[in-house]
Motif scaffolding. Structure first.
Motif, PDB file in Angstrom:
ATOM      1  N   VAL A 276      68.471 -22.133  70.695  1.00 53.81           N
ATOM      2  CA  VAL A 276      68.567 -21.182  71.808  1.00 53.81           C
ATOM      3  C   VAL A 276      67.186 -20.603  72.136  1.00 53.81           C
ATOM      4  N   ILE A 277      66.442 -20.248  71.074  1.00 55.36           N
ATOM      5  CA  ILE A 277      65.124 -19.666  71.279  1.00 55.36           C
ATOM      6  C   ILE A 277      64.169 -20.663  71.915  1.00 55.36           C
ATOM      7  N   GLY A 278      64.284 -21.916  71.513  1.00 56.83           N
ATOM      8  CA  GLY A 278      63.388 -22.946  72.025  1.00 56.83           C
ATOM      9  C   GLY A 278      61.985 -22.795  71.484  1.00 56.83           C
ATOM     10  N   THR A 279      60.994 -23.054  72.316  1.00 61.04           N
ATOM     11  CA  THR A 279      59.599 -23.057  71.866  1.00 61.04           C
ATOM     12  C   THR A 279      58.866 -21.792  72.232  1.00 61.04           C
ATOM     13  N   GLN A 280      59.590 -20.727  72.569  1.00 57.42           N
ATOM     14  CA  GLN A 280      58.876 -19.503  72.950  1.00 57.42           C
ATOM     15  C   GLN A 280      58.055 -18.950  71.808  1.00 57.42           C
TER      16      GLN A 280
END
Length: 286
Positions: A276-280
């Motif tokens: 959900v967070i991804g690559t942030q």
């Protein structure tokens, strides 16, 4: 090459020629084609050989085509890797080994990575360059798309850094074992591709920049056991314990590495959160 083999070669060329259309190779379709596929003169043009010589090949009247001619025919007829190898063997000239590790990942493998939503997966070359990855691998390790190609090499990163928060190779629990194993595998790759400047350049760079690598390289060890379990020290979600499975793509000298967590475990929940967070988190200091 005896006549029977020449006939096999001619029949194979003819079947491949008839199975490819002009539009497949960027030629106008035209009209009044008496036979399916390309004409002999079109194949000859695409392969940069004379129509007479190509006709002799199909009619089993030519002997021992060179490797160069075979390579040109393979390109002209859009042969697959297996078909290219078969062509060379029919002609009595087995294909030469590739000069360096393949960097081309089959589309089906890339599609496979995307079909593993709860697993982090990457494809690496024989020299541990990350060639393909899915979103969860980017979230767990780093956003490889934001890196220059040179910095996507896991061996280079293990020995030369950079290190995030002072931790080696994404903080994996087996970082030292990975370093030793990768050095052994790189020695094997260097023997397999002795003329490849990228392989020899990588070895030279590691020898000059890492005393540890130089020490491991001097042992001449080539055998290594894979590590089946490891833990990533992730900067946002904390430790992520995973099982590591490796699938060999032998024809490309590549490997698919798949990281999964036990269902219902805290690490499994961490992977779901990362998806959900991804690559942030990649904006964090390295």
């Amino acid at each position: 090459m005896d006549r029977r083999v020449r006939q096999e070669l001619g029949g194979f060329l003819r079947s491949r020629r008839e199975g490819i259309t002009p539009t497949d190779v960027g030629l106008p379709a035209g009209v009044r084609r008496r036979t399916p596929g390309l004409r002999r003169e079109e194949v000859a043009q695409l392969a940069f050989i004379s129509t007479e010589y190509y006709t002799r090949l199909e009619q089993a009247r030519a002997r021992h085509p060179s490797r160069e001619v075979l390579a040109q025919l393979a390109r002209a007829l859009r042969l697959s890797d297996a078909e290219r190898t078969h062509l060379h063997h029919l002609a009595g000239a087995p294909p030469a080994p590739p000069p360096g590790p393949s960097r081309e990942v089959r589309p089906s493998i890339v599609d496979l990575l995307d079909r593993l939503p709860e697993a982090a997966a990457i494809v690496i070359s024989a020299t541990y360059e990350v060639l393909a990855w899915n979103d969860l691998a980017a979230a767990l390790m780093e956003d490889f798309s934001a890196l220059p190609r040179q910095d996507r090499n896991l061996i280079r990163r293990a020995f030369l850094g950079p290190y995030r928060n002072g931790r080696r190779l994404y903080g994996v629990s087996d970082a030292d074992t990975f370093a030793r194993t990768s050095a052994q595998h790189l020695r094997t790759a260097a023997a397999r591709y002795p003329a490849d400047p990228e392989v020899t350049g990588l070895v030279a760079e590691l020898l000059a920049g890492s005393e540890e690598f130089a020490r491991l390289w001097a042992t001449h060890e080539v055998a290594a056991r894979p590590t089946l379990c490891k833990t990533f020290a992730h900067p946002l979600v904390g430790p992520v314990a995973v099982t590591c499975d490796v699938l060999d793509i032998t024809d490309r000298d590549q490997q698919v590495i798949i990281y999964t967590a036990a269902p219902g475990s805290p690490s499994h929940e961490s992977l779901r959160l990362l998806s959900v967070i991804g690559t942030q988190h990649m904006s964090l200091p390295g």
